[in-house]
Write a protein that holds these residues in place. Structure first.
Motif, short mmCIF file in Angstrom:
data_model
loop_
_atom_site.label_atom_id
_atom_site.label_comp_id
_atom_site.label_asym_id
_atom_site.label_seq_id
_atom_site.Cartn_x
_atom_site.Cartn_y
_atom_site.Cartn_z
N PHE A 250 0.83 -1.21 0.00
CA PHE A 250 0.00 0.00 0.00
C PHE A 250 0.86 1.25 0.00
CE2 PHE A 250 -3.20 -3.00 1.46
CZ PHE A 250 -4.32 -2.57 0.77
N CYS A 251 0.51 2.18 -0.89
CA CYS A 251 1.15 3.50 -0.97
C CYS A 251 0.06 4.56 -0.84
CB CYS A 251 1.89 3.68 -2.29
SG CYS A 251 3.18 2.44 -2.61
N ASN A 252 0.46 5.76 -0.43
CA ASN A 252 -0.51 6.83 -0.25
C ASN A 252 -0.77 7.63 -1.52
OD1 ASN A 252 -0.76 6.18 2.45
ND2 ASN A 252 0.72 7.70 3.14
N GLN A 253 0.08 7.49 -2.53
CA GLN A 253 -0.06 8.27 -3.76
C GLN A 253 -0.01 7.39 -4.99
OE1 GLN A 253 3.39 10.87 -2.55
NE2 GLN A 253 2.12 12.42 -3.51
N LYS A 254 -0.76 7.81 -6.02
CA LYS A 254 -0.74 7.09 -7.29
C LYS A 254 0.66 7.09 -7.90
CE LYS A 254 -4.12 9.75 -8.66
NZ LYS A 254 -5.16 10.41 -9.47
N LYS A 255 1.33 8.22 -7.80
CA LYS A 255 2.68 8.33 -8.36
C LYS A 255 3.62 7.34 -7.68
CE LYS A 255 6.49 11.60 -8.99
NZ LYS A 255 6.98 12.97 -8.72
N LYS A 256 3.49 7.21 -6.38
CA LYS A 256 4.35 6.29 -5.63
C LYS A 256 4.06 4.84 -6.03
CE LYS A 256 6.98 7.06 -2.98
NZ LYS A 256 8.45 7.19 -3.10
N VAL A 257 2.80 4.52 -6.29
CA VAL A 257 2.45 3.16 -6.75
C VAL A 257 3.24 2.83 -8.01
CG1 VAL A 257 0.61 1.76 -7.79
CG2 VAL A 257 0.15 3.08 -5.72
N ASP A 258 3.23 3.74 -8.97
CA ASP A 258 3.95 3.50 -10.23
C ASP A 258 5.45 3.35 -9.99
OD1 ASP A 258 1.59 3.63 -11.67
OD2 ASP A 258 1.77 5.78 -12.07
N GLU A 259 6.01 4.17 -9.11
CA GLU A 259 7.44 4.10 -8.82
C GLU A 259 7.81 2.76 -8.17
OE1 GLU A 259 8.14 7.47 -6.37
OE2 GLU A 259 8.12 8.92 -8.03
N VAL A 260 7.00 2.32 -7.21
CA VAL A 260 7.28 1.07 -6.51
C VAL A 260 7.16 -0.12 -7.47
CG1 VAL A 260 6.45 -0.51 -4.71
CG2 VAL A 260 6.66 1.94 -4.22
N GLY A 273 0.45 -2.55 -10.59
CA GLY A 273 -0.13 -1.49 -9.77
C GLY A 273 -1.63 -1.37 -9.98
N LEU A 274 -2.30 -0.78 -8.97
CA LEU A 274 -3.75 -0.58 -9.03
C LEU A 274 -4.05 0.79 -8.43
CD1 LEU A 274 -6.26 -2.33 -9.87
CD2 LEU A 274 -6.58 -2.77 -7.44
N LEU A 298 0.91 -7.01 -5.63
CA LEU A 298 -0.02 -5.98 -6.09
C LEU A 298 0.21 -4.72 -5.26
CD1 LEU A 298 -2.40 -5.24 -7.93
CD2 LEU A 298 -3.93 -5.99 -6.10
N VAL A 299 0.54 -3.62 -5.95
CA VAL A 299 0.80 -2.34 -5.29
C VAL A 299 -0.41 -1.45 -5.54
CG1 VAL A 299 2.43 -0.45 -5.01
CG2 VAL A 299 3.24 -2.67 -5.84
N ALA A 300 -0.98 -0.86 -4.48
CA ALA A 300 -2.24 -0.14 -4.64
C ALA A 300 -2.35 1.03 -3.68
CB ALA A 300 -3.42 -1.10 -4.41
N THR A 301 -3.26 1.96 -4.03
CA THR A 301 -3.67 3.01 -3.11
C THR A 301 -4.86 2.50 -2.31
OG1 THR A 301 -5.12 3.95 -4.79
CG2 THR A 301 -2.89 4.87 -4.62
N ASP A 302 -5.20 3.19 -1.23
CA ASP A 302 -6.30 2.74 -0.38
C ASP A 302 -7.63 2.70 -1.12
OD1 ASP A 302 -5.19 2.47 2.50
OD2 ASP A 302 -4.39 4.39 1.84
N VAL A 303 -7.94 3.75 -1.86
CA VAL A 303 -9.23 3.81 -2.55
C VAL A 303 -9.32 2.74 -3.62
CG1 VAL A 303 -10.70 5.23 -4.02
CG2 VAL A 303 -9.56 6.26 -2.06
N ASN A 318 2.78 -1.96 4.42
CA ASN A 318 2.46 -0.54 4.43
C ASN A 318 3.73 0.20 4.02
OD1 ASN A 318 -0.30 -0.60 5.42
ND2 ASN A 318 0.57 -1.37 7.32
N PHE A 319 3.95 0.29 2.71
CA PHE A 319 5.15 0.98 2.21
C PHE A 319 5.14 2.43 2.71
CE2 PHE A 319 7.99 2.95 -0.85
CZ PHE A 319 8.97 1.98 -1.03
N ASP A 320 3.96 3.06 2.65
CA ASP A 320 3.73 4.36 3.28
C ASP A 320 2.79 4.13 4.46
OD1 ASP A 320 5.18 5.74 1.34
OD2 ASP A 320 3.42 5.94 0.04
N ILE A 321 3.10 4.69 5.60
CA ILE A 321 2.23 4.53 6.76
C ILE A 321 0.90 5.22 6.45
CG2 ILE A 321 2.99 6.61 7.99
CD1 ILE A 321 2.87 4.87 10.58
#
Length: 592
Positions: A250-260, A273-274, A298-303, A318-321
């Motif tokens: 889980f990441c907090n930002q869409k951009k971070k999802v793509d980077e991870v 990513g999702l 699978l790397v995703a944002t919360d929503v 929780n890649f980002d808290i």
């Protein structure tokens, strides 16, 4: 809390009993034991429950029992905040109704062919599961008629309000009969939720799963105090050390999802990513790969992860808290399901330990500090796995076909030891990175600086400065702190330190189409940007995504609101509450 009931103790039809047995369930979950009897009686119910508690069956079973088969009219309607959740709920309802003849379930949501959905409705769907926006579209096209609906369910109602669906929800409910049964399921009982229940429910029964029942005892929860630049290295070491087969990040930002995702793929992991920018066809394809195991990370944002329901997830990272305590519960609830064990790893950088403490206070669970596996630890695990695979291959026989390969390498001047070592290296795929011999713990950075910034000069636990939430970056923007201050002398706030400035030192330019509003609540009350968006959208009826920048200080916050909605917000927010605290909202004084 009443005792848990067995499904055969509930007044269910033989068809539903058989479906439940096929799914391998004997005992109802806490929320099912509480809610199903009341819903079967015809009562309106408010269910407070998180993801992973079995709430779909809690409302799905009674809805199926109330449907009259072979009548080609919509008798049950379930509203969900996201496409993923709508699809997941539909699949569950289909499993529960598979032995009841004449019951047809269909899903409607944006991003899919509306013509196909209209055709499905015309064929005689009895239960419709959908997102509010698409349901409204179908009602306006007169393709979806709700005059025969017996039961309406709002699943994850709080999330729908946070996303600005209040107006759509009310419009939909007004299209249904007054004597319908109305069921609300929500993770929180906020004022906007209670306002809806008082208007659209009749003497509702409140049932809930308390916090200590929400946190799954099968989940091992650990946190790692890491250097920010070393998160990826620590995560991949944990994946390898614990031999994680299927994981959610889980990441907090869409951009971070793509980077991870990009970094994981470069390291050889099957990752996808999702997030909200993906088209529906892409999202469906990614989920199909994840469920089948073709993609195991699978790397995703919360929503984007709302409604994601896969039973075999070994670990959640929780890649980002998370920015909100409830998000933490939603995230880790994706592992440790169906009686299986799971792991939840949270990465904490520097002062983020404040948030970690808030999460532990909320969940009433102590999250222990984990020890980061060393490079040698990971290599040792991979060696053991390789030895086991070799042993199995030897026991399997039929090795004569390949014996001449070793002889050929001997003739080329290589020893048996060299050949074996090369094959091990090729098979294990272990490469020394820049972090291999480095201490990756965040504690080491603080010791080197001789200054642990966490808590220094802030003994009351409050955060210094402001937390920014840039809606153009999406929910979960960087938690930066700025030295800029507004003039708050008249309200007993901070001293005036001059106008806010951007990174280049230039004065902050406010959007002329926005009105800046002051809210007398801040970090000291443990609020997050999501809490503010939910309250403004829920109370005012405006879409949550039209709000601009949100700046949160210790004792107050500022919110940018489009000019056309300013008067509505001021009127509707009068006397409103955020996280149970009554708030005052007014036009902010200009900065000096």
């Amino acid at each position: 809390m009443s005792q848990l009931l067995r499904f055969d103790e509930l007044s269910l039809s033989q068809e539903v009993q058989q479906a439940v047995a096929d799914m391998g369930f004997e005992t109802a979950s806490p929320i099912q034991s509480e809610a199903i009897p009341f819903i079967l009686e015809g009562r309106d119910v408010i269910g407070q429950a998180q993801t992973g508690t079995g709430k779909t069956a809690a409302f799905g079973i009674p809805m199926i029992e109330g449907v009259v088969g072979f009548e080609k009219v919509v008798q049950g309607l379930i509203l969900c905040p996201t496409r993923e959740l709508a699809v997941q709920v539909t699949e569950e309802i289909k499993k529960l109704s598979k032995h009841k003849k004449g019951v047809w379930v269909t899903t409607v949501y944006g991003g899919d062919s509306i013509d196909r959905q209209i055709k499905s409705l015309k064929a005689g769907a009895n239960i419709v599961v959908g997102t509010p926006g698409r349901v409204i579209d179908l009602i306006e096209r007169r393709a979806l008629k709700l005059e025969n609906v017996k039961m309406v369910v709002l699943d994850e109602a709080d999330e729908m309000l946070d996303m600005g669906f209040r107006e759509d929800i009310e419009s939909i409910l007004q299209e249904t009969p007054d004597d319908r049964q109305t069921i609300f399921f929500s993770a929180t009982m906020s004022k906007p939720i209670m306002a809806l229940t008082s208007r659209y429910q009749n003497d509702p029964k409140l049932v809930k799963v308390v916090k200590n029942e929400i946190t799954n005892a099968n989940i091992e929860q650990l946190y790692y105090d890491v250097k920010g630049r070393a998160k990826m290295e620590v995560m991949t070491r944990l994946m390898d050390f614990y031999t994680v087969k299927l994981s959610l990040v889980f990441c907090n930002q869409k951009k971070k999802v793509d980077e991870v995702v990009e970094e994981l793929q470069l390291r050889g992991y099957a990752a996808e990513g999702l997030h909200g920018d993906l088209r529906q066809a892409q999202r469906t394809n990614v989920m199909a790969k994840f469920r089948s195991g073709v993609v195991n990370v699978l790397v995703a944002t919360d929503v984007a992860a709302r409604g994601l329901d896969v039973d075999d997830v070994d670990a959640v990272f929780n890649f980002d808290i998370p920015l909100d305590e409830e998000y933490y519960v939603h995230r880790i609830g994706r592992t440790g399901r169906a009686g299986k064990s799971g792991k939840a790893f949270t990465f904490v950088v520097g002062a983020e330990r404040n948030r970690l403490r808030e999460i532990m206070n909320y969940t009433k669970v102590k999250i222990d500090k984990g020890v980061i596996p060393t490079f040698s630890d990971v290599v040792g695990v991979k060696k053991g796995m390789f030895i086991e695979r070799v042993r199995t291959a030897i026991e399997g026989g039929d090795l004569e076909l390949f014996s001449d390969v070793l002889e050929g390498l001997h003739h080329a001047g290589h020893t048996t030891e060299q050949v074996v070592s090369a094959l091990v290296k090729m098979n294990m795929g272990v490469t020394k990175s820049e972090f291999a011999d480095e201490n990756l713990s965040g504690d080491s950075d603080r010791r080197e600086r001789g200054n642990d910034r966490f808590g220094r000069g802030d003994r009351d636990g409050g955060r210094r400065g402001e937390g920014r939430f840039d809606r153009e970056r999406g929910r979960g923007g960087d938690d930066r702190r700025s030295s800029g201050r507004f003039d708050r002398d008249s309200r007993g706030g901070r001293e005036d330190r001059g106008p806010r400035t951007d990174k280049a030192g230039k004065p902050y330019r406010k959007d002329p189409n926005m009105v800046r509003m002051f809210v007398n609540i801040g970090f000291n009350e443990k609020i997050s940007p999501a809490n503010i968006v939910g309250a403004f959208a829920g109370e005012s009826g405006i879409p949550g995504n039209v709000l601009g920048q949100i700046d949160i200080f210790d004792k107050y916050s500022f919110v940018d609101v489009p000019k056309e909605f300013a008067s509505t917000v001021l009127n509707r927010m009068e006397g409103a509450s955020i996280k149970g605290k009554r708030v005052n909202v007014e036009i902010a004084k200009p900065s000096n």
